[in-house]
Design an enzyme around this catalytic site. Sequence first.
Site, mmCIF file in Angstrom:
data_model
loop_
_atom_site.group_PDB
_atom_site.id
_atom_site.type_symbol
_atom_site.label_atom_id
_atom_site.label_comp_id
_atom_site.label_asym_id
_atom_site.label_seq_id
_atom_site.Cartn_x
_atom_site.Cartn_y
_atom_site.Cartn_z
ATOM 1 N N GLU A 93 0.915 -1.136 -0.034
ATOM 2 C CA GLU A 93 -0.129 0.000 0.031
ATOM 3 C C GLU A 93 0.946 1.351 -0.038
ATOM 4 O OE1 GLU A 93 -3.960 -0.396 2.457
ATOM 5 O OE2 GLU A 93 -2.678 -1.861 2.993
ATOM 6 N N CYS A 106 3.686 8.411 1.113
ATOM 7 C CA CYS A 106 3.946 7.531 2.039
ATOM 8 C C CYS A 106 4.003 5.919 1.571
ATOM 9 C CB CYS A 106 3.014 7.800 3.066
ATOM 10 S SG CYS A 106 3.144 6.488 4.542
ATOM 11 N N CYS A 113 3.777 -6.361 8.485
ATOM 12 C CA CYS A 113 4.802 -6.174 9.243
ATOM 13 C C CYS A 113 5.119 -7.367 10.401
ATOM 14 C CB CYS A 113 4.284 -4.763 9.900
ATOM 15 S SG CYS A 113 5.701 -3.927 11.168
ATOM 16 N N CYS A 117 2.990 -3.783 17.291
ATOM 17 C CA CYS A 117 2.375 -2.757 18.069
ATOM 18 C C CYS A 117 0.768 -2.786 17.949
ATOM 19 C CB CYS A 117 2.654 -1.418 17.170
ATOM 20 S SG CYS A 117 4.268 -1.247 16.886
ATOM 21 N N CYS A 120 -1.710 -0.561 15.730
ATOM 22 C CA CYS A 120 -1.655 -0.380 14.274
ATOM 23 C C CYS A 120 -2.407 -1.690 13.530
ATOM 24 C CB CYS A 120 0.143 -0.297 13.910
ATOM 25 S SG CYS A 120 0.197 -0.234 12.302
ATOM 26 N N CYS A 344 -2.150 6.944 9.191
ATOM 27 C CA CYS A 344 -1.187 6.113 10.034
ATOM 28 C C CYS A 344 -1.691 4.967 10.283
ATOM 29 C CB CYS A 344 -0.532 7.137 11.119
ATOM 30 S SG CYS A 344 0.650 8.464 10.484
#
Length: 362
Positions: A93, A106, A113, A117, A120, A344
């Site tokens: 993305e 971005c 990932c 976290c 996220c 984000c």
Amino acid sequence: MEQSVELLGLSKAELISFVENIGEPAYRGRQIFAGLQHRRLRSFEEMSDLPKDLRARLNNLARASSLTIESRYVSLDGTRRYLMKTHDNLPVETVFIPEERRDTICFSSQSGCPLQCTFCLTAQLGLLRSLTPAEIVEQIVIALNDAYGVGEKPPRGTNLVGMGAGEPFLNLDSLLKALRVMADPEGLHIVPNRVTVSTAGVVPKILELANIPDRPHLAISLAAPTDELRNELMPINKKWPLGELLSACKEFEKTLKPSERFTFEYVMLAGVNDSEEHARQLANLLNRHGLKAKVNLIPHNPADPLPYQPSSEETVERFKSILESKAIHTYVRRPRGRDIFAACGQLAARHGTLIEANSIGA
Ligand code: SAH
């Protein structure tokens, strides 16, 4: 096809050696480099300055592109999110954020990932794999072509932020390679000074980056002022706790140019890390380490399976004024593209059917 060379990840010099190895003169390498990086062409067929038989040979040996665009979402605020697929069908993305004086792209450094976290959404994908230099460069090519037309010069400057999916510092070599390729004045010409890379705190890589002469800017995602809370929100903290992280930042600070600052990102989670006490702890932590950093407060971008809510505007303002009263430069990040899951922490290969309709007329 699987074995073919990804030409978008090669520097001009490497492309020249590549063509020489297949018995072509050096200038063909320069032509191909310009075709890929300056004219932003995504197939050899379009490179009409190359002889037909060379184009056919290249098709057998190499790839001019490898990502396919699966969906494109356009936010009411003009932000665009691209959901792409790699040749092995993994999600990538990229977000294009137009601003008055510049555009920011971005990009993702990994598909998924490995860090966990808790705030996220990308974490929920786990790590699928790290992206190649070519796949990093191609995200920028796709975003610029879509915004301005194939090969058209962007009217404003382009900044890059490595804040999409993934942990850039777990794929640092590929990332730095992509940045070296993109810096070429005969190509995209996006220099490291226009790039910011964000890390959850991979300490050895912060130190490694510090020693690289032509390096991008650094941002560190903090999210908590104490080890106790950070262990909970960002489990990477158990490996590299705040003391080690901030000492590495101090080392990094020594290598900053006079006008350069680095940034701490602090996601604001209602009732979790946003109290006045947290603000004081954060200011004291940064001041204790003597860091002249600035802090970006990011209101949490909520998403369905995440157990958090964004802090209220008043809470964010109060937090900011406490930091400022202790001489910490603080900014509040305006969320962009929340409605299309482009903000984000929202990148998790989501299909936003509702908004997709929006993008048709855009
Ligand atoms: N792995 C890198 C880069 C990706 S995250 C890093 O951790 O820095 C990019 C930024 O988005 C980080 O500052 C992170 O704290 C922030 N972020 C993650 N999830 C978020 C969410 N749901 N809302 C707001 N910011 C978030």
